[in-house]
Design an enzyme around this catalytic site. Structure first.
Site, mmCIF file in Angstrom:
data_model
loop_
_atom_site.group_PDB
_atom_site.id
_atom_site.type_symbol
_atom_site.label_atom_id
_atom_site.label_comp_id
_atom_site.label_asym_id
_atom_site.label_seq_id
_atom_site.Cartn_x
_atom_site.Cartn_y
_atom_site.Cartn_z
ATOM 1 N N MET A 43 -4.436 3.593 -4.210
ATOM 2 C CA MET A 43 -4.926 2.827 -3.150
ATOM 3 C C MET A 43 -4.138 2.939 -1.820
ATOM 4 O O MET A 43 -4.058 2.481 -0.995
ATOM 5 C CB MET A 43 -5.180 1.382 -3.309
ATOM 6 C CG MET A 43 -6.058 1.108 -4.384
ATOM 7 S SD MET A 43 -7.121 -0.485 -4.266
ATOM 8 C CE MET A 43 -5.552 -1.606 -4.464
ATOM 9 N N ALA A 45 -0.688 3.586 0.340
ATOM 10 C CA ALA A 45 0.694 2.699 0.401
ATOM 11 C C ALA A 45 1.712 3.517 -0.726
ATOM 12 O O ALA A 45 2.381 2.627 -1.545
ATOM 13 C CB ALA A 45 0.733 1.385 0.440
ATOM 14 N N HIS A 50 4.135 6.168 -7.315
ATOM 15 C CA HIS A 50 2.911 7.176 -7.302
ATOM 16 C C HIS A 50 3.513 8.606 -7.377
ATOM 17 O O HIS A 50 3.000 9.416 -8.005
ATOM 18 C CB HIS A 50 2.215 6.743 -5.983
ATOM 19 C CG HIS A 50 1.610 5.618 -6.004
ATOM 20 N ND1 HIS A 50 2.286 4.674 -4.819
ATOM 21 C CD2 HIS A 50 0.432 5.060 -6.479
ATOM 22 C CE1 HIS A 50 1.482 3.614 -5.079
ATOM 23 N NE2 HIS A 50 0.422 3.830 -5.881
ATOM 24 N N GLY A 193 -0.168 4.132 -13.752
ATOM 25 C CA GLY A 193 1.222 3.616 -14.013
ATOM 26 C C GLY A 193 1.098 2.585 -15.123
ATOM 27 O O GLY A 193 0.088 1.574 -14.844
ATOM 28 N N LYS A 195 2.768 -0.242 -15.015
ATOM 29 C CA LYS A 195 2.964 -1.308 -14.360
ATOM 30 C C LYS A 195 1.741 -2.226 -14.467
ATOM 31 O O LYS A 195 1.981 -3.432 -14.547
ATOM 32 C CB LYS A 195 3.466 -1.274 -12.878
ATOM 33 C CG LYS A 195 3.572 -2.445 -12.116
ATOM 34 C CD LYS A 195 4.431 -2.506 -11.131
ATOM 35 C CE LYS A 195 4.458 -3.862 -10.167
ATOM 36 N NZ LYS A 195 3.008 -4.180 -9.826
ATOM 37 N N VAL A 223 8.166 2.817 -12.763
ATOM 38 C CA VAL A 223 9.209 3.367 -11.833
ATOM 39 C C VAL A 223 9.952 1.807 -11.205
ATOM 40 O O VAL A 223 9.324 1.169 -10.749
ATOM 41 C CB VAL A 223 9.113 4.219 -10.802
ATOM 42 C CG1 VAL A 223 10.502 4.611 -9.984
ATOM 43 C CG2 VAL A 223 8.486 5.623 -11.494
ATOM 44 N N SER A 233 3.237 -1.312 -4.385
ATOM 45 C CA SER A 233 2.964 -1.171 -2.697
ATOM 46 C C SER A 233 3.187 -2.558 -2.016
ATOM 47 O O SER A 233 3.259 -2.684 -0.839
ATOM 48 C CB SER A 233 1.468 -0.851 -2.600
ATOM 49 O OG SER A 233 1.079 0.308 -3.198
#
Ligand code: PAF
Length: 330
Positions: A43, A45, A50, A193, A195, A223, A233
């Site tokens: 998305m 940002a 990324h 990711g 996350k 990360v 973001s």
């Protein structure tokens, strides 16, 4: 600064030469030349998290038996012979309205297109797909948002009572947009990711049940900044002081992971994580230990993952780790 949404501005960026060797594509037609690509859906940002996805895609991480850099041999539409495998890396940037709830931050979600394009180029992307709403949702975003509410979803999007409970419309919108991006890009690999672990599981299950055997969903490790904060973001909304509060998430994960490794019971582990979250002035949404595949309470043979969501004022933070994951530091 010009409106980032205008086509002229995008064109200026491309034409000024700083983005050479990378194409910005806007339509389904243009994107069709990249069918068979490695896709990194985002998305925007963009940040170092990324960047790691794009680099993984560049290496063609999911293709067994291929060494680093193997994906750089064929550069897709520009230079690749038609009968060769297309290993282009495409990043999509689309702030998907259907995955935001009415009280969420769609309007204020950071939009940093110029910096995003530079990052994509620096990481070796071949193309960036920047569609408008109608390219993704020809029926219109409003109708799409209603349709997303009744999409059939995989079990990991409805049963765990984690993100699905806190953000009831979220996974409908995520599945809808990811499915559409897969239709448009027809990728061979798609990179997500860890996350957003539940999102990764939802998309994996969605693809498994669609029997798209040619498509591999590739998870990439979270990360973190040097202090352990998972990159996001939304971190750009955090002041220095707020960051200190936000570190409660990774500290809770470290504490929970250590207790589980020491043989502590699940309930005590979850209570400890909740305690650390409260001590950092965060308001807890969940702090749980789950089977990392099903996201349901662990069974004897489960690989266990700890997952946390908490709020700091209006900013919602999530993080997770597999038990024993040394990458969370501490
Ligand atoms: O993780 C994200 O950034 C988004 O949920 C995704 C997968 C790009 C869909 O909009």
């Amino acid at each position: 600064m010009p409106e980032i949404e205008t086509q002229e501005y995008r064109l200026n960026l491309i034409l000024d030469g700083s983005l050479k060797n990378m194409e910005v594509v806007r339509t389904a037609d243009e994107l069709s030349r990249y069918h068979g690509c490695e896709l990194v859906p985002t998305m925007g940002a963009l940040h170092e998290g990324h960047a790691s996805l794009i680099r993984a895609a560049r290496r063609g991480n999911h293709r067994a038996g291929q060494a680093d850099g193997a994906g750089t041999q064929d550069r897709g539409p520009r230079g690749g012979a038609p009968d060769r495998v297309n290993t282009s890396v495409v990043v999509s940037i689309f702030v998907n309205p259907t995955q935001f709830g009415p009280q969420e931050d769609l309007a204020s979600y950071p939009r940093t297109l110029e910096a995003d394009l530079q990052l994509c180029r620096d990481c070796g992307a071949d193309a960036v797909f920047v569609p408008d709403d109608l390219t993704i949702y020809p029926e219109g975003a409003q109708s799409a948002a209603s349709a997303a509410l009744s999409l059939p979803l995989p079990p990991s999007a409805t049963q765990p009572r984690l993100e699905d409970a806190c953000r009831p419309a979220h996974f409908g919108g995520v599945c809808q947009v990811v499915k559409r991006l897969f239709e448009l890009a027809a990728p061979r690999g798609a990179y997500f990711g860890e996350k957003d672990w539940q999102q990764f599981r939802v998309i994996s299950q969605m693809v498994e049940s669609s029997r798209r055997t040619e498509l591999v969903i590739v998870p990439c490790p979270t990360v973190r900044d040097a202090d352990g904060l998972a990159m996001s973001s939304r971190n750009r909304y955090l002041t220095e002081e707020a960051r200190e509060h936000a570190l409660g998430l990774v500290r809770a994960l470290r504490a929970g992971s250590a207790l589980l490794e020491a043989g502590e019971q699940l309930q005590a582990v979850q209570a400890k994580m909740a305690e650390v979250i409260a001590a950092h002035g965060l308001s807890l949404e969940y702090a749980v230990a789950r089977d990392q595949e099903s996201l349901l309470p662990p069974r004897n043979q489960s690989r266990v993952r700890l997952l946390i969501a908490a709020k700091l004022g209006k900013v919602r933070l999530i993080d997770n780790c597999e038990v024993g994951d040394r990458a969370i530091g501490g």
